[in-house]
Design an enzyme around this catalytic site. Structure first.
Site, PDB file in Angstrom:
ATOM      1  N   CYS A   1       0.827  -1.479   0.044  1.00  0.00           N
ATOM      2  CA  CYS A   1       0.012   0.096   0.124  1.00  0.00           C
ATOM      3  C   CYS A   1       0.972   1.491   0.168  1.00  0.00           C
ATOM      4  O   CYS A   1       1.518   1.494  -0.855  1.00  0.00           O
ATOM      5  CB  CYS A   1      -0.846  -0.044   1.160  1.00  0.00           C
ATOM      6  SG  CYS A   1      -2.635   0.783   0.953  1.00  0.00           S
TER       7      CYS A   1
ATOM      8  N   ARG B   1     -12.370   6.079  -2.896  1.00  0.00           N
ATOM      9  CA  ARG B   1     -11.295   5.323  -2.284  1.00  0.00           C
ATOM     10  C   ARG B   1     -11.713   3.834  -2.592  1.00  0.00           C
ATOM     11  O   ARG B   1     -12.830   3.377  -2.756  1.00  0.00           O
ATOM     12  CB  ARG B   1     -11.768   5.848  -0.908  1.00  0.00           C
ATOM     13  CG  ARG B   1     -10.630   5.123   0.185  1.00  0.00           C
ATOM     14  CD  ARG B   1     -10.529   5.822   1.362  1.00  0.00           C
ATOM     15  NE  ARG B   1      -9.491   5.391   2.327  1.00  0.00           N
ATOM     16  CZ  ARG B   1      -8.217   5.636   2.042  1.00  0.00           C
ATOM     17  NH1 ARG B   1      -7.638   6.921   1.437  1.00  0.00           N
ATOM     18  NH2 ARG B   1      -7.262   5.292   2.712  1.00  0.00           N
TER      19      ARG B   1
ATOM     20  N   HIS C   1      -3.779  -6.064   2.099  1.00  0.00           N
ATOM     21  CA  HIS C   1      -3.721  -6.123   3.442  1.00  0.00           C
ATOM     22  C   HIS C   1      -4.306  -7.480   3.873  1.00  0.00           C
ATOM     23  O   HIS C   1      -4.802  -8.155   2.924  1.00  0.00           O
ATOM     24  CB  HIS C   1      -4.381  -5.078   4.172  1.00  0.00           C
ATOM     25  CG  HIS C   1      -3.948  -3.796   3.890  1.00  0.00           C
ATOM     26  ND1 HIS C   1      -2.417  -3.225   4.418  1.00  0.00           N
ATOM     27  CD2 HIS C   1      -4.235  -2.749   3.224  1.00  0.00           C
ATOM     28  CE1 HIS C   1      -2.503  -1.912   4.073  1.00  0.00           C
ATOM     29  NE2 HIS C   1      -3.550  -1.549   3.512  1.00  0.00           N
TER      30      HIS C   1
HETATM   31  N1  GLN Z   1      -1.953   7.043   1.743  1.00  0.00           N
HETATM   32  C1  GLN Z   1      -2.283   6.125   0.834  1.00  0.00           C
HETATM   33  C2  GLN Z   1      -3.448   6.098  -0.172  1.00  0.00           C
HETATM   34  O1  GLN Z   1      -4.578   6.243   0.326  1.00  0.00           O
HETATM   35  C3  GLN Z   1      -1.548   4.514   1.134  1.00  0.00           C
HETATM   36  C4  GLN Z   1      -2.965   4.189   2.179  1.00  0.00           C
HETATM   37  C5  GLN Z   1      -2.610   3.075   2.889  1.00  0.00           C
HETATM   38  O2  GLN Z   1      -1.345   2.572   3.071  1.00  0.00           O
HETATM   39  N2  GLN Z   1      -3.679   2.439   3.328  1.00  0.00           N
HETATM   40  O3  GLN Z   1      -3.526   5.852  -1.389  1.00  0.00           O
END
Ligand code: GLN
Length: 234
Positions: A94, A127, A191
């Site tokens: 990520c 998102r 994850h």
């Molecule tokens: N900040 C990054 C995004 O939103 C990574 C998010 C994360 O590691 N969960 O793309």
């Protein structure tokens, strides 16, 4: 097999470690030990120099501000690039994954990444949150990926850069591909933690370091978990 310990380096647990990504370190450690391989695991905080003698470097997810701090510090340190040039493997998740590229978006603007892989990340219109699955790039010989994603970024691979997988459910990089495979570097939005849900990826990383395929382990529980999570998407 070699008696020299496999050195695992967990990069900046104080900045990059969302959603239990530390589990990736534990899985590598356990799967090496269960085969009688010696392992040394260490966490390196962002105010410490990154050791360059590691075998596998792990980077986890993070919110935008910690991600920007990690990028600045890792760029100034330079140790990760030198370790990769020496043949070390990287497993990055990520925010940590986005850091491997040329640039990423965080905290309202675009920032320079570590430039270890020709790719860049910007922000998507939505998102990406939920289960993510994919079919792994065949040469890697790893079964379907399963995990969950939670990120605002979208990642665009440069010409000739191979993804880790093609998406069968969820968004990943851009709705079509997921993650990256470049040399001994694997990047992913998964994850779960990713290596608990995809132990074959852990074994792939270990085999790169050991220089041979590893004997199989009895994987009854991970197999059950994988079966349930993948079946839930059908
Ligand atoms: N900040 C990054 C995004 O939103 C990574 C998010 C994360 O590691 N969960 O793309």
């Amino acid at each position: 097999m070699s008696t020299e310990a496999i050195r695992l380096v967990w990069v900046y647990p104080d900045l990059l470690s969302t959603y239990g990504d530390r589990g990736n370190l534990l899985i590598l450690e356990q799967r090496a030990r269960r085969r009688g391989l010696a392992v040394e695991a260490m966490g390196v905080n962002y105010d410490q120099a990154l050791p360059e003698s590691g075998d596998i470097y792990l980077l986890g997810g993070g919110e935008d501000r910690p991600q920007v701090l990690a990028a600045e510090r890792l760029r100034a340190d330079g140790g990760l690039g030198r370790a990769v040039a020496r043949g070390a493997a990287v497993f990055a998740v990520c925010a940590g994954y986005q850091l491997l590229g040329n640039s990423f978006y965080g905290n309202g603007e675009q920032y320079a990444g570590l430039e270890l892989v020709d790719m860049r990340s910007d922000r998507g219109e939505t998102r990406a949150v939920g289960e993510l699955s994919g079919e792994v790039t065949p040469e890697l010989g790893v079964p379907a990926l399963t995990g969950f994603e939670n990120h605002g970024g979208r990642t665009h691979l440069g010409p000739g850069v191979r993804p880790l997988a093609t998406v069968t459910h969820g968004i990943g990089n851009d709705g079509a591909t997921e993650g990256v495979w470049s040399g001994r570097m694997l990047g992913t939005y998964l994850h779960g933690p990713a290596l608990a849900r995809n132990p074959a990826l852990a074994d792939l990383l270990l085999s790169w370091i050991v220089g041979a395929a590893l004997p199989p382990l009895a994987d009854e529980w991970p197999s059950k978990l994988r079966g349930e999570r993948l079946a839930a998407l059908r």
